[in-house]
Each structure stands twice: as structure tokens, then as C-alpha cells.
Design an enzyme around this catalytic site. Structure first.
Site, PDB file in Angstrom:
ATOM      1  N   LYS A   1     131.070  48.543  -2.332  1.00  0.00           N
ATOM      2  CA  LYS A   1     132.248  47.932  -2.942  1.00  0.00           C
ATOM      3  C   LYS A   1     133.088  47.182  -1.902  1.00  0.00           C
ATOM      4  CE  LYS A   1     131.601  49.241  -7.227  1.00  0.00           C
ATOM      5  NZ  LYS A   1     131.352  48.255  -8.296  1.00  0.00           N
TER       6      LYS A   1
ATOM      7  N   TYR B   1     128.333  54.206  -1.773  1.00  0.00           N
ATOM      8  CA  TYR B   1     129.010  53.552  -2.896  1.00  0.00           C
ATOM      9  C   TYR B   1     130.221  52.761  -2.395  1.00  0.00           C
ATOM     10  CZ  TYR B   1     132.064  53.136  -6.996  1.00  0.00           C
ATOM     11  OH  TYR B   1     132.907  52.670  -7.974  1.00  0.00           O
TER      12      TYR B   1
ATOM     13  N   SER C   1     135.510  46.329  -8.488  1.00  0.00           N
ATOM     14  CA  SER C   1     135.291  47.059  -7.251  1.00  0.00           C
ATOM     15  C   SER C   1     135.807  48.488  -7.432  1.00  0.00           C
ATOM     16  CB  SER C   1     136.000  46.334  -6.099  1.00  0.00           C
ATOM     17  OG  SER C   1     135.787  46.992  -4.876  1.00  0.00           O
TER      18      SER C   1
END
Length: 238
Positions: A154, A150, A136
Site C-alpha cells: 500500500k 500488505y 490504500s
């Protein structure tokens, strides 16, 4: 700690950066390593011996993930550890990011992990063992402007991993998440607008530091769920 000798390990996104370093360190632990990626030239250059298999595949597609897992089992007979490392990041504010770019990030960073779970969990349940390590990012816990897509992919990865870990706890399947701080890679440089070539970046983790954390997690005799944020300095007893 567990020995990794002769363990069958799959590392996605292993043609460069963090993934390449993870694969190298597993090799040093005498594991049998399957390295995956989309760049044939970079990947096959790392296929050094009979205990290393390179698989050219696109993990953002269901067929690509199935190909990796099928070839890994055909070659080595089983899969003990699977590292979902491959990732994509784009530095753009939400108002400018396109639907195509959004889908690329989520297909690579999240949907690929869903595909790996769907393929691996029945196999590991039958084996009565297995460990999935998902890479992650600390960005998943911080609202960083420009990389919200993004970061959200994660954050979703974190939640998905913890939930699934609790579902498979009784099957002796372990799921871990490693969330590194900013790391000196091409992807991070591109996302931050820095030079495309990683250099001696200040206040950044090195790919080796992140890869060593993956090895640390792989060796632990922990319960089904482990979440680890990687900040410098990282207190790991070697």
C-alpha cells in the site's frame, strides 16, 4: 461538487465489503456502474438493472484488467471513474510469509493498479478526462507487525499514484488515494485474527463510511492529485 449522474464507474473487488458498498452508493448517485470480482455468485446477485454490469475477472492478471476495461467501454462507451478497491492481506511475520503469498499480495494490491494505469491512461487522455481512485490503507504509514507485506504494497501504491498523477496532470486526469483506518470487513477481521464475520466492531470504520469518502472524492473539482487519510470522525460536508 460534480454530479455523478450517468458517469461510467468501474469498481474492482465489488462482490462484498467496501467494494460492494462503493458500487451501491454510486448506483444511488445514478451512475452507470461496472462491478468486478472473482466470485460469480456474489457478483451477479448485485447486477440489478441495465445500468449495472457484472464482470467476472482476476485483476491480478493483465488479461483480467483488459477484459474489464474492454467490456465496460463496449457496454457504456467510456470510463469516467475507475476505483481500484480489490485487495489482499495476510497476517504473518516476514520470517513466515512465503514467496507465493508475497507475490499474491503485490500482484493484487499493486500490479493490478499498474495494469489499470497502462490500460486507462491512453483512453482517458483521448477523452481528455478521467478519475482513478485507489484504495490504500493507513497501514501504509505505520509499521504494524504481522502485516508488513500488505502495508508495504500500500505504501508503494501511494508513491506510484502520486508520481503518475503528476505525469498526467495536464491531460485533465485526476488520481486520488484514500487510505482508511481499520475497517469492519472480513479481510480486516482475518488479518487481525478476529472473527471471520464482521460485527459491531469498536473503533473501526464501517464500509459505508469508507464508501461515502469515495463518493466525496469522485464529486470534487480538485487538481490531479488528492491523498486522503480516513480517520474517525471524518469531517465531510454532505
Amino acid at each position: 461538487m460534480n454530479s455523478l449522474k450517468n458517469k461510467v464507474v468501474v469498481v474492482t473487488g465489488a462482490s462484498r465489503g467496501i467494494g460492494a458498498e462503493i458500487a451501491k452508493l454510486f448506483g444511488r448517485e445514478q451512475a452507470k456502474v461496472v462491478i468486478t470480482g472473482r466470485n460469480r455468485k456474489r457478483l451477479t446477485q448485485k447486477e440489478e438493472n441495465q445500468n449495472c454490469l457484472a464482470v467476472i475477472s482476476d485483476i491480478s492478471k493483465k488479461s483480467g484488467m483488459k477484459k474489464i476495461i474492454t467490456l465496460a467501454r463496449k457496454t457504456f462507451g467510456r470510463i469516467d471513474i475507475f476505483v481500484n478497491n480489490a485487495g489482499v492481506g495476510i497476517n504473518k511475520p516476514m520470517i513466515k510469509i512465503s514467496e507465493k503469498e508475497f507475490d499474491l499480495i503485490y500482484d493484487t494490491n499493486l500490479k493490478s493498479v499498474f495494469y489499470s494505469f497502462k490500460e486507462l491512461l491512453p483512453i482517458m487522455k483521448k477523452q481528455k478526462s478521467g478519475h482513478i481512485i485507489n484504495i490504500s490503507s493507513m497501514a501504509s504509514r505505520i509499521g504494524v507487525p504481522g502485516i508488513s507485506t500488505y502495508a508495504s504494497s500500500k505504501a508503494a501504491l501511494n508513491a506510484l499514484s502520486e508520481g503518475v498523477a503528476n505525469e498526467v496532470r495536464r491531460d485533465n486526469i485526476k488520481i486520488s488515494v484514500l487510505a482508511p483506518a481499520s475497517t469492519d470487513t472480513n479481510m480486516m477481521s482475518n488479518m487481525s485474527g478476529e472473527s471471520k464475520s464482521p460485527s459491531k466492531a469498536k473503533n473501526k470504520l464501517t464500509v459505508t463510511e469508507v464508501a461515502e469518502s469515495v463518493i466525496y472524492l469522485a464529486k470534487q473539482n480538485q487538481n490531479a492529485w488528492t491523498s486522503m487519510t480516513h480517520l474517525r470522525p471524518l469531517a465531510i460536508k454532505k
